[in-house]
Write an enzyme that holds these catalytic residues in place. Sequence first.
Site, mmCIF file in Angstrom:
data_model
loop_
_atom_site.group_PDB
_atom_site.id
_atom_site.type_symbol
_atom_site.label_atom_id
_atom_site.label_comp_id
_atom_site.label_asym_id
_atom_site.label_seq_id
_atom_site.Cartn_x
_atom_site.Cartn_y
_atom_site.Cartn_z
ATOM 1 N N TRP A 124 44.832 41.379 56.897
ATOM 2 C CA TRP A 124 43.789 41.971 56.042
ATOM 3 C C TRP A 124 43.323 40.980 54.981
ATOM 4 C CZ3 TRP A 124 44.582 44.808 50.953
ATOM 5 C CH2 TRP A 124 43.410 45.443 50.537
ATOM 6 N N ASP A 169 49.867 42.794 62.644
ATOM 7 C CA ASP A 169 49.055 43.975 62.336
ATOM 8 C C ASP A 169 47.581 43.611 62.142
ATOM 9 O OD1 ASP A 169 48.981 46.849 61.577
ATOM 10 O OD2 ASP A 169 48.263 46.038 59.670
ATOM 11 N N TYR A 190 38.944 45.016 59.678
ATOM 12 C CA TYR A 190 39.252 43.775 58.951
ATOM 13 C C TYR A 190 38.201 42.709 59.268
ATOM 14 C CZ TYR A 190 43.868 45.860 57.960
ATOM 15 O OH TYR A 190 44.891 46.698 57.548
ATOM 16 N N PRO A 244 53.264 45.059 50.200
ATOM 17 C CA PRO A 244 54.559 45.051 49.506
ATOM 18 C C PRO A 244 54.485 44.325 48.164
ATOM 19 C CG PRO A 244 54.573 43.507 51.360
ATOM 20 C CD PRO A 244 53.332 44.323 51.494
ATOM 21 N N LEU A 245 53.487 43.442 48.005
ATOM 22 C CA LEU A 245 53.354 42.715 46.731
ATOM 23 C C LEU A 245 52.167 43.241 45.914
ATOM 24 C CD1 LEU A 245 54.087 39.081 48.017
ATOM 25 C CD2 LEU A 245 55.613 40.599 46.728
ATOM 26 N N LYS A 285 52.095 36.310 39.399
ATOM 27 C CA LYS A 285 51.160 35.220 39.094
ATOM 28 C C LYS A 285 49.976 35.652 38.220
ATOM 29 C CE LYS A 285 48.976 35.204 43.667
ATOM 30 N NZ LYS A 285 48.846 34.353 44.862
ATOM 31 N N ARG A 311 43.334 36.222 46.095
ATOM 32 C CA ARG A 311 42.637 37.388 46.644
ATOM 33 C C ARG A 311 41.821 38.150 45.597
ATOM 34 N NH1 ARG A 311 45.983 41.946 49.751
ATOM 35 N NH2 ARG A 311 46.180 40.161 51.135
ATOM 36 N N GLN A 327 53.691 30.437 51.096
ATOM 37 C CA GLN A 327 54.020 31.810 50.667
ATOM 38 C C GLN A 327 54.908 32.486 51.707
ATOM 39 O OE1 GLN A 327 50.119 33.522 50.285
ATOM 40 N NE2 GLN A 327 49.742 32.611 48.280
HETATM 41 P P1 NDP Z 1 50.746 41.883 49.875
HETATM 42 O O1 NDP Z 1 50.677 42.970 48.879
HETATM 43 O O2 NDP Z 1 52.085 41.285 50.116
HETATM 44 O O3 NDP Z 1 49.697 40.763 49.442
HETATM 45 C C1 NDP Z 1 49.632 39.555 50.147
HETATM 46 C C2 NDP Z 1 48.944 38.521 49.278
HETATM 47 O O4 NDP Z 1 49.742 38.189 48.137
HETATM 48 C C3 NDP Z 1 48.769 37.207 50.025
HETATM 49 O O5 NDP Z 1 47.633 37.204 50.864
HETATM 50 C C4 NDP Z 1 48.668 36.226 48.876
HETATM 51 O O6 NDP Z 1 47.362 36.349 48.311
HETATM 52 C C5 NDP Z 1 49.705 36.785 47.907
HETATM 53 N N1 NDP Z 1 51.074 36.261 48.168
HETATM 54 C C6 NDP Z 1 51.902 36.569 49.207
HETATM 55 N N2 NDP Z 1 53.081 35.940 49.081
HETATM 56 C C7 NDP Z 1 52.997 35.214 47.957
HETATM 57 C C8 NDP Z 1 53.926 34.347 47.301
HETATM 58 N N3 NDP Z 1 55.145 34.134 47.780
HETATM 59 N N4 NDP Z 1 53.520 33.748 46.148
HETATM 60 C C9 NDP Z 1 52.302 33.963 45.636
HETATM 61 N N5 NDP Z 1 51.373 34.772 46.222
HETATM 62 C C10 NDP Z 1 51.734 35.403 47.372
HETATM 63 O O7 NDP Z 1 50.265 42.369 51.312
HETATM 64 P P2 NDP Z 1 48.779 42.737 51.848
HETATM 65 O O8 NDP Z 1 48.024 43.507 50.843
HETATM 66 O O9 NDP Z 1 48.183 41.513 52.421
HETATM 67 O O10 NDP Z 1 49.173 43.740 53.010
HETATM 68 C C11 NDP Z 1 49.923 43.279 54.132
HETATM 69 C C12 NDP Z 1 49.315 43.825 55.407
HETATM 70 O O11 NDP Z 1 49.374 45.248 55.382
HETATM 71 C C13 NDP Z 1 47.824 43.515 55.638
HETATM 72 O O12 NDP Z 1 47.598 42.234 56.143
HETATM 73 C C14 NDP Z 1 47.475 44.589 56.638
HETATM 74 O O13 NDP Z 1 47.926 44.217 57.917
HETATM 75 C C15 NDP Z 1 48.279 45.767 56.133
HETATM 76 N N6 NDP Z 1 47.447 46.653 55.278
HETATM 77 C C16 NDP Z 1 47.185 47.914 55.742
HETATM 78 C C17 NDP Z 1 46.420 48.795 55.032
HETATM 79 C C18 NDP Z 1 46.175 50.162 55.574
HETATM 80 O O14 NDP Z 1 45.351 50.893 55.024
HETATM 81 N N7 NDP Z 1 46.826 50.562 56.635
HETATM 82 C C19 NDP Z 1 45.812 48.406 53.729
HETATM 83 C C20 NDP Z 1 46.184 47.078 53.306
HETATM 84 C C21 NDP Z 1 46.976 46.246 54.048
HETATM 85 P P3 NDP Z 1 46.631 35.183 47.482
HETATM 86 O O15 NDP Z 1 47.198 33.876 47.903
HETATM 87 O O16 NDP Z 1 45.189 35.341 47.813
HETATM 88 O O17 NDP Z 1 46.919 35.481 46.044
#
Ligand code: NDP
Length: 331
Positions: A21, A49, A54, A215-216, A224, A234, A296
């Site tokens: 996503w 997933d 998306y 999860p984050l 951050k 993001r 990450q």
């Molecule tokens: P997170 O809440 O874990 O966010 C991920 C984002 O956090 C990354 O893209 C990055 O963004 C940042 N990040 C991750 N790890 C680190 C790190 N170690 N250090 C610093 N920044 C980090 O998960 P998502 O929101 O991406 O959700 C995960 C998945 O869940 C999605 O890809 C999708 O498949 C699913 N989903 C499903 C939904 C639904 O309605 N069913 C809705 C939303 C998600 P950046 O670098 O840009 O800061």
Amino acid sequence: MEYKRLGKSGLQVSRLSFGSWLTFGKQVGDTTAEDLMKLAYDHGVNFFDNAEAYAGGKSEEVMGDILKKMDWRRDSYIVSSKVFFGADGGKGGLMPTQKGLNRKHVTEACHQALQRLKVDYLDLYFCHRPDKQTPIEETVWSMHNLIQQGKVLYWGTSEWSAQEIMEAHRIAERYHLIGPTMEQPQYNMLVRDKVEVEYSQVYKTVGLGTTIWSPLASGVLTGKYNDGFPTDTRLGIAGLEWLKDRALAEENLEKVRNLSAFALELGVTMPLLAIAWCLKNDDVSTVILGASKTSQLEENFKAFDVMTKLEDEVMEKIEGILSNKPEHPDF
Ligand code: NDP
């Protein structure tokens, strides 16, 4: 990597999985997307997933190209799609027949997802949201038929209420159809209700696998954003102001600042503490990770090491900082 049965099914899903996503087809280039998928697969991730919505379908295209190029054995991974919001509707936007959980769209969206992902069947197919315009009975029949046709193996829901999930089961039982296996709810230190309270009875009765998202909390739980706004993340993407406003609410930031100080005391990083905390919940089948950089993901895969540090006393301290434990109603 650890694996866990998805609900009452026999399907073993890796406890850490990977989703696309806002990254694939949008925030990251195709080479980075490929590096991320490879890294995940090499760490034992077996669930990828995706969803029709998306990047308007591009995310599935990018993932499909990678799956084809990698040529991993089809029986070694699980790939999903989700239906409801529609994909790219063309210049005029989406027509009413191009969204929702009616038989027409559920069926056509499945065919389109198969084409974009370049696979013969979807392992998991989710109803991305409940559809108040379509009888649940029509959706259950549509999902059952796709399973009978071999185009889908398991179906589930995302952000449905416990009541809606139970209604789907009631219909499935009545007509001897295959009911939903899993739900995809948001779950993290800041959003807990559905997973910890609302679904409690569903786990115990019909069974429910959970593939939890964000999860984050979209990166907020990495810490951050504690002291300002880093570039190239993001929450800076144009058009996502709604997410930014919600995620960066002062109440959230204050909690994450306190959690970050506690993580430092524990000798772990904030992202790992947040992911390990989700993994600690036995009702969570898999935690779907998102990442825009391979560094990450490399870090996040160490969450299992941190789980061992989350003893009762530590969990209690976290509870004190969060002060958002959802209450179980007294039955
Ligand atoms: P997170 O809440 O874990 O966010 C991920 C984002 O956090 C990354 O893209 C990055 O963004 C940042 N990040 C991750 N790890 C680190 C790190 N170690 N250090 C610093 N920044 C980090 O998960 P998502 O929101 O991406 O959700 C995960 C998945 O869940 C999605 O890809 C999708 O498949 C699913 N989903 C499903 C939904 C639904 O309605 N069913 C809705 C939303 C998600 P950046 O670098 O840009 O800061």
